[in-house]
Design an enzyme around this catalytic site. Structure first.
Site, PDB file in Angstrom:
ATOM      1  N   GLU A   1      -3.771   5.680   1.428  1.00 17.97           N
ATOM      2  CA  GLU A   1      -3.819   4.273   1.815  1.00 17.97           C
ATOM      3  C   GLU A   1      -5.174   3.979   2.443  1.00 17.97           C
ATOM      4  O   GLU A   1      -5.730   4.799   3.166  1.00 17.97           O
ATOM      5  CB  GLU A   1      -2.713   3.957   2.815  1.00 17.97           C
ATOM      6  CG  GLU A   1      -1.325   3.955   2.227  1.00 17.97           C
ATOM      7  CD  GLU A   1      -0.307   3.388   3.181  1.00 17.97           C
ATOM      8  OE1 GLU A   1      -0.638   2.447   3.937  1.00 17.97           O
ATOM      9  OE2 GLU A   1       0.829   3.893   3.180  1.00 17.97           O
TER      10      GLU A   1
ATOM     11  N   LYS B   1       0.820  -1.221   0.000  1.00 16.15           N
ATOM     12  CA  LYS B   1       0.000   0.000   0.000  1.00 16.15           C
ATOM     13  C   LYS B   1       0.854   1.272   0.000  1.00 16.15           C
ATOM     14  O   LYS B   1       0.620   2.186  -0.777  1.00 16.15           O
ATOM     15  CB  LYS B   1      -0.934   0.016   1.219  1.00 16.15           C
ATOM     16  CG  LYS B   1      -2.029  -1.006   1.205  1.00 16.15           C
ATOM     17  CD  LYS B   1      -3.011  -0.796   2.350  1.00 16.15           C
ATOM     18  CE  LYS B   1      -2.434  -1.118   3.706  1.00 16.15           C
ATOM     19  NZ  LYS B   1      -2.164  -2.555   3.893  1.00 16.15           N
ATOM     20  N   THR B   2       1.819   1.324   0.921  1.00 19.65           N
ATOM     21  CA  THR B   2       2.608   2.544   1.045  1.00 19.65           C
ATOM     22  C   THR B   2       3.389   2.823  -0.231  1.00 19.65           C
ATOM     23  O   THR B   2       3.434   3.962  -0.717  1.00 19.65           O
ATOM     24  CB  THR B   2       3.566   2.435   2.246  1.00 19.65           C
ATOM     25  OG1 THR B   2       2.794   2.327   3.441  1.00 19.65           O
ATOM     26  CG2 THR B   2       4.468   3.651   2.343  1.00 19.65           C
TER      27      THR B   2
END
Length: 473
Positions: free
Chosen positions: A167, A123-124
């Site tokens: 996110e 995600k990051t």
């Protein structure tokens, strides 16, 4: 108990408990940039806290009832804040609305064109790739990321453009609060064992998230990962969102034709479906490993779904050079590179070790691994150990508990024993302070050392470098 609070009318003068955390600080930063009078508290000072103060936020070190201003309009919390936190108890007693971080983030995204990035891992990186590349194109997005791009506090920004990239955390189901125009789902795996008991619960949660996509919006999802394929089958058809798949599968809407590693970068070639223009595009990904290349393809697909021309976004993706704690080079001493990795799930551990192997040349890959959470180690400790067998040698620390209380019988021995069964050279080390000396004795010029895990193992990188630099090494 205070009302749950609606973020839209409670964020003029918010107080954040744990404001220095990766997720909380980003929301606080965007609010401060939008003119809110932000306050908060944390257990220790940090560069991130300093960056918030530079934006005008009032930050207290330590938790105390008096930290909450008399005119505070809300108290913002994350799922990591315990119910008996003194400031949370005070807010309830005073009738101050308590707002979850996810509600605050959802309010920030109102009026924009949101891209929400979900999945057990990646995600990051994917959110960061989108934020950086969209800024490179001059689209000035707002974004909230779970890690710093460069300087402390760079995990979030208020931009003047219409796109908002964030996110979407599935760990506590808080991603159900968002209503994105485009949702990215990188993978669907069993994790977050304190909140999910089975894959069926995981899939049901992601289905709820998909159901939150705005009418006319799109779901971007992996065509390769088995959990994602199952989810695609569950949500396809009917009146759901447009589904765009990406990956190496022949049927993918954005099909990966080639990923060619070049040291610590990759050259990626994709072919877009006719619905996206039908072009074949080659571009550079400036971080190593297949999983990062696939994250970049997910970002490219999401941009295309939002109407950003793929032939413009693809070269802009090369401007992303990494985020802190995602295979971040901390330094080189005595011919040994020390790299920091946030990987804590077995899939992430294996992917990062495979990625870094390409940059090691003839050198060895040495890992200092810290298991994260008792619940995760209980469920996945064996798989963690199997993944560590990809390293030439590993040192395994005690479990980092974070928010959890110990679980009887659950220790890092689960990881160590599994690694040993798979032929790994693995050493247990219960004294964190002994690690720099231990690694200095193991490492030789040309080796790569990875500090790996989601806890405070990251702090060991500079200590290892300092020990490598010392004359007696």
């Amino acid at each position: 108990m205070a009302p749950a609070g609606t973020a839209s009318d409670a964020l003029d003068r918010p107080h954040f408990i744990g404001i220095g955390g990766a997720g909380m600080s980003g929301v606080a930063k965007v609010l401060a940039m939008r003119g809110a009078r932000v306050s908060g508290s944390d257990t220790k000072d940090s560069p991130i806290v300093g960056a918030l103060r530079d934006l005008g936020a009032t930050v207290h070190i330590g938790h105390a009832a008096g930290n909450i201003a008399a005119d505070a309009t809300s108290v913002v919390v994350s799922s990591a804040i315990r119910a008996d936190n003194l400031e949370l108890v005070t807010a309830r007693e005073r009738g101050i609305p308590v707002v979850h971080r996810s509600d605050a983030l959802a309010a920030l995204m109102d009026g924009s064109r949101p891209i929400a990035v979900a999945g057990t891992h990646g995600k990051t990186t994917t959110t960061s790739m989108l934020a950086v590349s969209l800024r490179t194109l001059g689209l000035d997005p707002s974004y909230v990321i779970g890690g710093d791009l460069d300087a402390p506090g760079s995990s979030a920004r208020h931009g003047d453009g219409e796109i908002f990239v964030a996110e979407a955390d599935e760990s506590d189901r808080s991603f159900h609060k968002y209503a994105p125009e485009v949702a990215i789902i990188l993978n669907v795996e069993l994790d977050h064992h304190a909140n999910y008991a089975s894959m069926d619960e995981i899939h049901a949660s992601f289905q709820t998230f998909v159901g939150r996509i705005r009418p006319g919006g799109a779901l971007v999802i992996s065509a390769d990962q088995s959990g994602a394929r199952e989810l695609t089958a569950r949500v396809s058809g009917g009146e759901g969102p447009r589904v765009l798949t990406y990956g190496e599968d022949e049927g993918a809407d954005v099909r990966v034709l080639a990923i060619e590693p070049h040291g610590l970068t990759s050259e990626v070639t994709v072919r877009l479906a006719e619905s996206l223009g039908g072009a074949e595009i080659a571009f550079t990904v400036s971080v190593p490993g297949r999983h990062y290349a696939l994250n970049a393809v997910a970002a490219l697909t999401a941009g295309a779904a939002l109407g950003v021309p793929a032939h413009e976004l693809a070269p802009a993706l090369a401007s992303y050079t990494g985020v802190k704690r995602r295979l971040q080079l901390k330094g080189t001493e005595a011919g040994v590179q020390v790299i920091d990795s946030y990987a804590h799930h077995p899939t992430e551990i294996a992917a990062d070790l495979e990625a870094i192997r390409g940059g090691a040349g003839e050198g060895r890959v040495l890992v200092v691994f810290q298991p994260h959470l008792f619940s995760r180690t209980q469920e996945l400790g064996t798989e963690m150990g199997e993944a560590l067998a990809l390293a030439d040698a590993s040192v395994v620390l005690d479990i980092y508990p974070a928010r959890e209380d110990p679980v009887p019988g659950i220790t890092s021995a689960l990881v160590i024993d599994a690694a040993a069964r798979h032929g790994a050279d693995v050493t247990a080390e219960h004294d964190r302070n002994a690690v720099p000396e231990l690694i200095a004795g193991m490492a030789k010029p040309g080796d790569l050392v990875l500090t790996m895990g989601a806890g405070d193992v990251t702090d060991l990188g500079p200590e290892i470098l300092a020990r490598l630099q010392s004359p007696e090494n």
